[in-house]
Scaffold this motif. Structure first.
Motif, PDB file in Angstrom:
ATOM      1  N   LEU A  81       0.845  -1.212   0.000  1.00  0.00           N
ATOM      2  CA  LEU A  81       0.000   0.000   0.000  1.00  0.00           C
ATOM      3  C   LEU A  81       0.875   1.255   0.000  1.00  0.00           C
ATOM      4  O   LEU A  81       0.598   2.219  -0.728  1.00  0.00           O
ATOM      5  N   HIS A  83       3.943   1.672  -1.109  1.00  0.00           N
ATOM      6  CA  HIS A  83       4.584   1.882  -2.414  1.00  0.00           C
ATOM      7  C   HIS A  83       3.558   2.218  -3.499  1.00  0.00           C
ATOM      8  O   HIS A  83       3.818   3.035  -4.374  1.00  0.00           O
ATOM      9  N   MET A  89       3.696   6.071  -8.476  1.00  0.00           N
ATOM     10  CA  MET A  89       2.667   5.040  -8.734  1.00  0.00           C
ATOM     11  C   MET A  89       1.293   5.721  -8.756  1.00  0.00           C
ATOM     12  O   MET A  89       1.021   6.503  -9.630  1.00  0.00           O
ATOM     13  N   ARG A  95      -4.649   7.269   2.930  1.00  0.00           N
ATOM     14  CA  ARG A  95      -4.786   5.811   2.970  1.00  0.00           C
ATOM     15  C   ARG A  95      -5.205   5.462   4.379  1.00  0.00           C
ATOM     16  O   ARG A  95      -4.654   5.988   5.342  1.00  0.00           O
ATOM     17  N   TYR A 215     -12.070 -10.123  -4.677  1.00  0.00           N
ATOM     18  CA  TYR A 215     -11.747  -8.963  -3.826  1.00  0.00           C
ATOM     19  C   TYR A 215     -11.404  -7.718  -4.650  1.00  0.00           C
ATOM     20  O   TYR A 215     -11.745  -6.591  -4.256  1.00  0.00           O
TER      21      TYR A 215
HETATM   22  C1  GRG Z   1       4.189  -3.767  -5.059  1.00  0.00           C
HETATM   23  C2  GRG Z   1       3.880  -1.284  -5.212  1.00  0.00           C
HETATM   24  C3  GRG Z   1       3.302  -2.607  -5.190  1.00  0.00           C
HETATM   25  C4  GRG Z   1       1.972  -2.726  -5.294  1.00  0.00           C
HETATM   26  C5  GRG Z   1       1.287  -3.990  -5.361  1.00  0.00           C
HETATM   27  C6  GRG Z   1      -1.448  -4.374  -3.666  1.00  0.00           C
HETATM   28  C7  GRG Z   1      -1.030  -3.405  -4.684  1.00  0.00           C
HETATM   29  C8  GRG Z   1      -0.150  -3.841  -5.782  1.00  0.00           C
HETATM   30  C9  GRG Z   1      -1.427  -2.147  -4.620  1.00  0.00           C
HETATM   31  C10 GRG Z   1      -2.289  -1.596  -3.585  1.00  0.00           C
HETATM   32  C11 GRG Z   1      -3.474  -0.884  -4.181  1.00  0.00           C
HETATM   33  C12 GRG Z   1      -4.635  -1.740  -4.437  1.00  0.00           C
HETATM   34  C13 GRG Z   1      -5.942  -1.097  -4.578  1.00  0.00           C
HETATM   35  C14 GRG Z   1      -4.504  -3.024  -4.550  1.00  0.00           C
HETATM   36  C15 GRG Z   1      -5.538  -3.949  -4.648  1.00  0.00           C
HETATM   37  C16 GRG Z   1      -5.536  -4.733  -3.394  1.00  0.00           C
HETATM   38  C17 GRG Z   1      -6.357  -4.064  -2.390  1.00  0.00           C
HETATM   39  C18 GRG Z   1      -7.789  -4.126  -2.580  1.00  0.00           C
HETATM   40  C19 GRG Z   1      -5.785  -3.442  -1.376  1.00  0.00           C
HETATM   41  C20 GRG Z   1      -6.507  -2.875  -0.245  1.00  0.00           C
HETATM   42  O1  GRG Z   1      -6.632  -3.924   0.677  1.00  0.00           O
HETATM   43  P1  GRG Z   1      -7.620  -3.857   1.922  1.00  0.00           P
HETATM   44  O2  GRG Z   1      -8.993  -3.526   1.440  1.00  0.00           O
HETATM   45  O3  GRG Z   1      -7.036  -2.635   2.733  1.00  0.00           O
HETATM   46  O4  GRG Z   1      -7.491  -5.127   2.673  1.00  0.00           O
HETATM   47  P2  GRG Z   1      -6.839  -2.427   4.316  1.00  0.00           P
HETATM   48  O5  GRG Z   1      -6.464  -0.990   4.484  1.00  0.00           O
HETATM   49  O6  GRG Z   1      -8.139  -2.766   4.991  1.00  0.00           O
HETATM   50  O7  GRG Z   1      -5.760  -3.356   4.731  1.00  0.00           O
END
Ligand code: GRG
Length: 289
Positions: A81, A83, A89, A95, A215
């Motif tokens: 998150l 990064h 990015m 956040r 998800y």
């Molecule tokens: C390696 C830089 C890098 C990124 C990897 C995971 C990801 C890719 C980016 C994060 C942004 C994102 C929207 C990814 C999708 C996964 C996702 C839904 C993340 C949010 O997870 P939650 O809902 O969040 O579990 P909390 O804050 O509740 O932990």
């Protein structure tokens, strides 16, 4: 025990573990606090809870060791998150309802906090499990053929019209970015629990696929239906920024339909377990349906 009770019991235990170990175990206190800031900013602790729920479904006792593995998964998730929010990015300011790491501490600090959380997460999983297979599962899930690879596809395809209608490409990207780590949380649990029952493994694999795939669709619908205040992060960004995802490809109705099919598949698969925990994770989706 149902999922509500399970979450109420284990979320504070995970949070306490994260707090005390991040702040106390890092030699440089200031850096420990920078890492801790993003981890303790909130978050549903979904991946640790899925790991622990899978263990509980298999009848495995949860002690401090299992909490350390679960917490290690959360460190790795939080790194992604931090990064993902960087200016290079997604360039996000908020956040988990708070300023992002780079906004609060600076970009170099945020990059290092992410690097620290990723490596510390692997250390915790390795140390607590004493099982190289778990290290292999987690590193594959978040590496170039997993989450990082998915993020690369995301960056590479943003504002690229040639993949706008490519359903297979979008599905693959979403799976790598989001599905792999959720799937790994289930796989690590059944490997750690030394589960040998092929029916149980197959049910857990089906659940892990259905939840991991669904998800991202859920998260994209959150982007559509929630305000920034409700989500604790910027919303309504995907369409504006030329992101390609299941929602922009199929629209909200069809996305909800696909989500429902995955919910049904996932719930059916885990109906073989005595505890209702895993199936109840899908209840989270009610707010976007
Ligand atoms: C390696 C830089 C890098 C990124 C990897 C995971 C990801 C890719 C980016 C994060 C942004 C994102 C929207 C990814 C999708 C996964 C996702 C839904 C993340 C949010 O997870 P939650 O809902 O969040 O579990 P909390 O804050 O509740 O932990």
């Amino acid at each position: 025990m149902n999922l509500k009770e399970f979450r109420q019991k284990y979320t504070p235990i995970i949070d306490e573990y994260l707090k005390s170990h991040l702040e106390n175990d890092t030699d440089n206190q200031k850096f420990g606090q920078i890492m801790a800031y993003s981890v303790l900013a909130g978050g549903k602790r979904l991946r640790p809870l899925i790991f622990l729920s899978t263990l509980a479904s298999l009848g495995k006792k949860i002690t401090d060791r299992e909490i350390q593995i679960a917490s290690g998964i959360e460190l790795i998730h939080t790194y992604s998150l931090i990064h993902d929010d960087l200016p290079a990015m997604d360039n996000d300011d908020y956040r988990r309802g708070k300023l992002t790491s780079h906004k609060k501490f600076g970009e170099a600090e945020a990059i290092l906090a992410g690097d620290g959380l990723l490596t510390l997460g692997i250390e915790w999983i390795s140390r607590a499990s004493q099982n190289i297979k778990l290290v292999e599962i987690i590193t594959q899930a978040v590496g170039p053929n997993g989450m990082v690879g998915g993020q690369y596809l995301d960056i590479d395809s943003t504002n690229n019209d040639s993949v706008k209608d490519d359903a297979e490409f979008i599905k693959k990207m979403e799976w790598l970015k989001t599905g792999c780590l959720l799937q790994a949380s289930v796989q690590m649990a059944y490997v750690y629990a030394e589960c040998q029952d092929q029916n149980q493994i197959s049910a857990l694999d089906k659940f892990a696929y259905a939840f991991g795939r669904s998800y991202q669709i859920y998260d994209d619908l959150v982007d559509l239906v929630e305000t920034s205040e409700q989500a604790g992060k910027a919303t309504h960004k995907d369409e504006q920024e030329g992101k390609n995802n299941t929602l922009t490809l199929y629209g909200a109705n069809s996305s909800r339909q696909q989500l429902q099919e995955l919910i049904d598949q996932g719930k059916n698969a885990v109906a073989i377990f005595d505890l209702p925990l895993l199936g109840e994770f899908f209840d989270l989706y009610q707010k976007v349906m």
